[in-house]
Write a protein that holds these residues in place. Structure first.
Motif, mmCIF file in Angstrom:
data_model
loop_
_atom_site.group_PDB
_atom_site.id
_atom_site.type_symbol
_atom_site.label_atom_id
_atom_site.label_comp_id
_atom_site.label_asym_id
_atom_site.label_seq_id
_atom_site.Cartn_x
_atom_site.Cartn_y
_atom_site.Cartn_z
ATOM 1 N N MET A 45 0.859 -1.182 0.000
ATOM 2 C CA MET A 45 0.000 0.000 0.000
ATOM 3 C C MET A 45 0.897 1.234 0.000
ATOM 4 O O MET A 45 1.808 1.342 0.835
ATOM 5 N N PRO A 46 0.651 2.174 -0.924
ATOM 6 C CA PRO A 46 1.480 3.380 -0.953
ATOM 7 C C PRO A 46 1.104 4.363 0.150
ATOM 8 O O PRO A 46 -0.061 4.449 0.543
ATOM 9 N N LEU A 47 2.097 5.080 0.615
ATOM 10 C CA LEU A 47 1.834 6.165 1.565
ATOM 11 C C LEU A 47 1.152 7.334 0.850
ATOM 12 O O LEU A 47 0.201 7.906 1.378
ATOM 13 N N ALA A 48 1.632 7.654 -0.346
ATOM 14 C CA ALA A 48 1.113 8.806 -1.092
ATOM 15 C C ALA A 48 -0.396 8.683 -1.303
ATOM 16 O O ALA A 48 -0.883 7.680 -1.815
ATOM 17 N N GLY A 49 -1.117 9.692 -0.852
ATOM 18 C CA GLY A 49 -2.566 9.710 -0.977
ATOM 19 C C GLY A 49 -3.292 9.052 0.182
ATOM 20 O O GLY A 49 -4.520 9.116 0.257
ATOM 21 N N ASN A 50 -2.548 8.411 1.073
ATOM 22 C CA ASN A 50 -3.144 7.694 2.206
ATOM 23 C C ASN A 50 -2.678 8.236 3.557
ATOM 24 O O ASN A 50 -2.752 7.542 4.561
ATOM 25 N N GLU A 51 -2.220 9.479 3.561
ATOM 26 C CA GLU A 51 -1.732 10.092 4.793
ATOM 27 C C GLU A 51 -2.892 10.653 5.618
ATOM 28 O O GLU A 51 -3.940 10.998 5.094
ATOM 29 N N ASN A 52 -2.635 10.753 6.915
ATOM 30 C CA ASN A 52 -3.611 11.399 7.800
ATOM 31 C C ASN A 52 -3.212 12.860 8.017
ATOM 32 O O ASN A 52 -2.343 13.383 7.313
ATOM 33 N N HIS A 53 -3.797 13.479 9.003
ATOM 34 C CA HIS A 53 -3.587 14.905 9.271
ATOM 35 C C HIS A 53 -2.179 15.246 9.760
ATOM 36 O O HIS A 53 -1.806 16.415 9.790
ATOM 37 N N ILE A 54 -1.377 14.257 10.150
ATOM 38 C CA ILE A 54 0.001 14.540 10.588
ATOM 39 C C ILE A 54 1.038 13.918 9.648
ATOM 40 O O ILE A 54 2.219 13.856 9.984
ATOM 41 N N GLY A 55 0.601 13.437 8.479
ATOM 42 C CA GLY A 55 1.532 12.989 7.454
ATOM 43 C C GLY A 55 1.971 11.536 7.511
ATOM 44 O O GLY A 55 2.842 11.131 6.748
ATOM 45 N N ILE A 56 1.378 10.754 8.406
ATOM 46 C CA ILE A 56 1.675 9.320 8.446
ATOM 47 C C ILE A 56 0.499 8.567 7.840
ATOM 48 O O ILE A 56 -0.551 9.156 7.587
ATOM 49 N N MET A 57 0.666 7.270 7.592
ATOM 50 C CA MET A 57 -0.422 6.512 6.982
ATOM 51 C C MET A 57 -1.621 6.459 7.922
ATOM 52 O O MET A 57 -1.484 6.183 9.111
ATOM 53 N N TYR A 58 -2.785 6.723 7.347
ATOM 54 C CA TYR A 58 -4.046 6.729 8.081
ATOM 55 C C TYR A 58 -4.346 5.328 8.613
ATOM 56 O O TYR A 58 -4.159 4.321 7.922
ATOM 57 N N ALA A 59 -4.820 5.228 9.844
ATOM 58 C CA ALA A 59 -5.086 3.949 10.504
ATOM 59 C C ALA A 59 -6.069 3.083 9.717
ATOM 60 O O ALA A 59 -5.917 1.861 9.653
ATOM 61 N N GLY A 60 -7.064 3.682 9.090
ATOM 62 C CA GLY A 60 -8.035 2.923 8.303
ATOM 63 C C GLY A 60 -7.402 2.244 7.096
ATOM 64 O O GLY A 60 -7.820 1.166 6.672
ATOM 65 N N ILE A 61 -6.387 2.871 6.540
ATOM 66 C CA ILE A 61 -5.652 2.280 5.412
ATOM 67 C C ILE A 61 -4.867 1.074 5.911
ATOM 68 O O ILE A 61 -4.832 0.022 5.257
ATOM 69 N N LEU A 62 -4.242 1.197 7.070
ATOM 70 C CA LEU A 62 -3.498 0.075 7.656
ATOM 71 C C LEU A 62 -4.447 -1.075 7.982
ATOM 72 O O LEU A 62 -4.111 -2.240 7.752
ATOM 73 N N PHE A 63 -5.620 -0.765 8.482
ATOM 74 C CA PHE A 63 -6.612 -1.809 8.741
ATOM 75 C C PHE A 63 -6.978 -2.518 7.439
ATOM 76 O O PHE A 63 -7.082 -3.744 7.398
ATOM 77 N N THR A 64 -7.158 -1.743 6.380
ATOM 78 C CA THR A 64 -7.539 -2.329 5.091
ATOM 79 C C THR A 64 -6.487 -3.294 4.575
ATOM 80 O O THR A 64 -6.813 -4.411 4.149
ATOM 81 N N ILE A 65 -5.218 -2.907 4.612
ATOM 82 C CA ILE A 65 -4.180 -3.811 4.106
ATOM 83 C C ILE A 65 -4.014 -5.025 5.018
ATOM 84 O O ILE A 65 -3.558 -6.075 4.590
ATOM 85 N N ALA A 66 -4.449 -4.920 6.261
ATOM 86 C CA ALA A 66 -4.424 -6.086 7.163
ATOM 87 C C ALA A 66 -5.563 -7.047 6.854
ATOM 88 O O ALA A 66 -5.418 -8.267 7.003
ATOM 89 N N GLU A 67 -6.700 -6.526 6.406
ATOM 90 C CA GLU A 67 -7.901 -7.345 6.179
ATOM 91 C C GLU A 67 -7.956 -7.986 4.797
ATOM 92 O O GLU A 67 -8.395 -9.128 4.644
ATOM 93 N N ILE A 68 -7.508 -7.298 3.774
ATOM 94 C CA ILE A 68 -7.618 -7.763 2.380
ATOM 95 C C ILE A 68 -6.918 -9.104 2.122
ATOM 96 O O ILE A 68 -7.406 -9.897 1.309
ATOM 97 N N PRO A 69 -5.808 -9.442 2.777
ATOM 98 C CA PRO A 69 -5.170 -10.731 2.476
ATOM 99 C C PRO A 69 -6.064 -11.951 2.669
ATOM 100 O O PRO A 69 -5.855 -12.968 2.002
ATOM 101 N N GLY A 70 -7.055 -11.876 3.538
ATOM 102 C CA GLY A 70 -7.958 -13.016 3.712
ATOM 103 C C GLY A 70 -8.708 -13.348 2.434
ATOM 104 O O GLY A 70 -8.808 -14.509 2.042
ATOM 105 N N GLY A 71 -9.217 -12.337 1.761
ATOM 106 C CA GLY A 71 -9.897 -12.558 0.489
ATOM 107 C C GLY A 71 -8.934 -12.935 -0.619
ATOM 108 O O GLY A 71 -9.229 -13.785 -1.458
#
Length: 154
Positions: A45-71
């Motif tokens: 998952m790229p950081l670019a476009g997925n940052e939060n208000h302080i410039g790190i990866m948004y938690a929801g994006i991290l949750f998504t990349i954790a969940e998608i491998p099951g499918g």
């Protein structure tokens, strides 16, 4: 699933596209399929476009990349004409900020696949767990995940 079948046969070459593009919001996040093999999947998952208000990866994006491998693992490992995957639960622990693109690799052993297939045949469903580590490009673990899934016979 019609784009995945051709003349009644499963076209597995389309599976990476299905993982990447099958859910519109995931496509917008820029998810990349690095590896999609039987019993093993690696996503990025790229950081670019997925940052939060302080410039790190948004938690929801991290949750998504954790969940998608099951499918994704379902597509590359199980008979998609006989079952569907369901997410039953997800635990995620944020270890450190993600300041780069991130990757996750999830694997499942052949014995576990055999157990799931037996239960699916006998009971019409089977539960399983996938543990993952989301890492930044330096190899540091930014999140640990535990996904609880179920295959249900269709």
């Amino acid at each position: 699933m019609s784009e995945v079948t051709r003349m009644g046969q499963i076209d597995s070459s389309l599976f990476p596209n299905l993982v990447r593009d099958g859910i519109p919001c995931v496509k917008r996040m820029g998810l990349q399929v690095v590896e999609l093999a039987p019993r093993r999947v690696t996503l990025r998952m790229p950081l670019a476009g997925n940052e939060n208000h302080i410039g790190i990866m948004y938690a929801g994006i991290l949750f998504t990349i954790a969940e998608i491998p099951g499918g994704a693992l379902f597509l590359s490992t199980f008979d998609i004409t006989k079952a569907v995957p369901i997410v039953k639960g997800m635990d995620i622990r944020f270890k450190k900020p993600a300041t780069t693109d991130v990757t996750i690799t999830v694997e499942i052993g052949q014995e576990e696949v055999d157990r799931i297939n037996r239960e699916l045949e006998a009971q019409g469903k089977s539960d399983f767990v996938l543990n993952g580590q989301i890492k930044d490009l330096n190899g540091a673990v930014v999140c640990e995940s535990k996904g609880m899934y179920q295959l249900r016979r269709i």
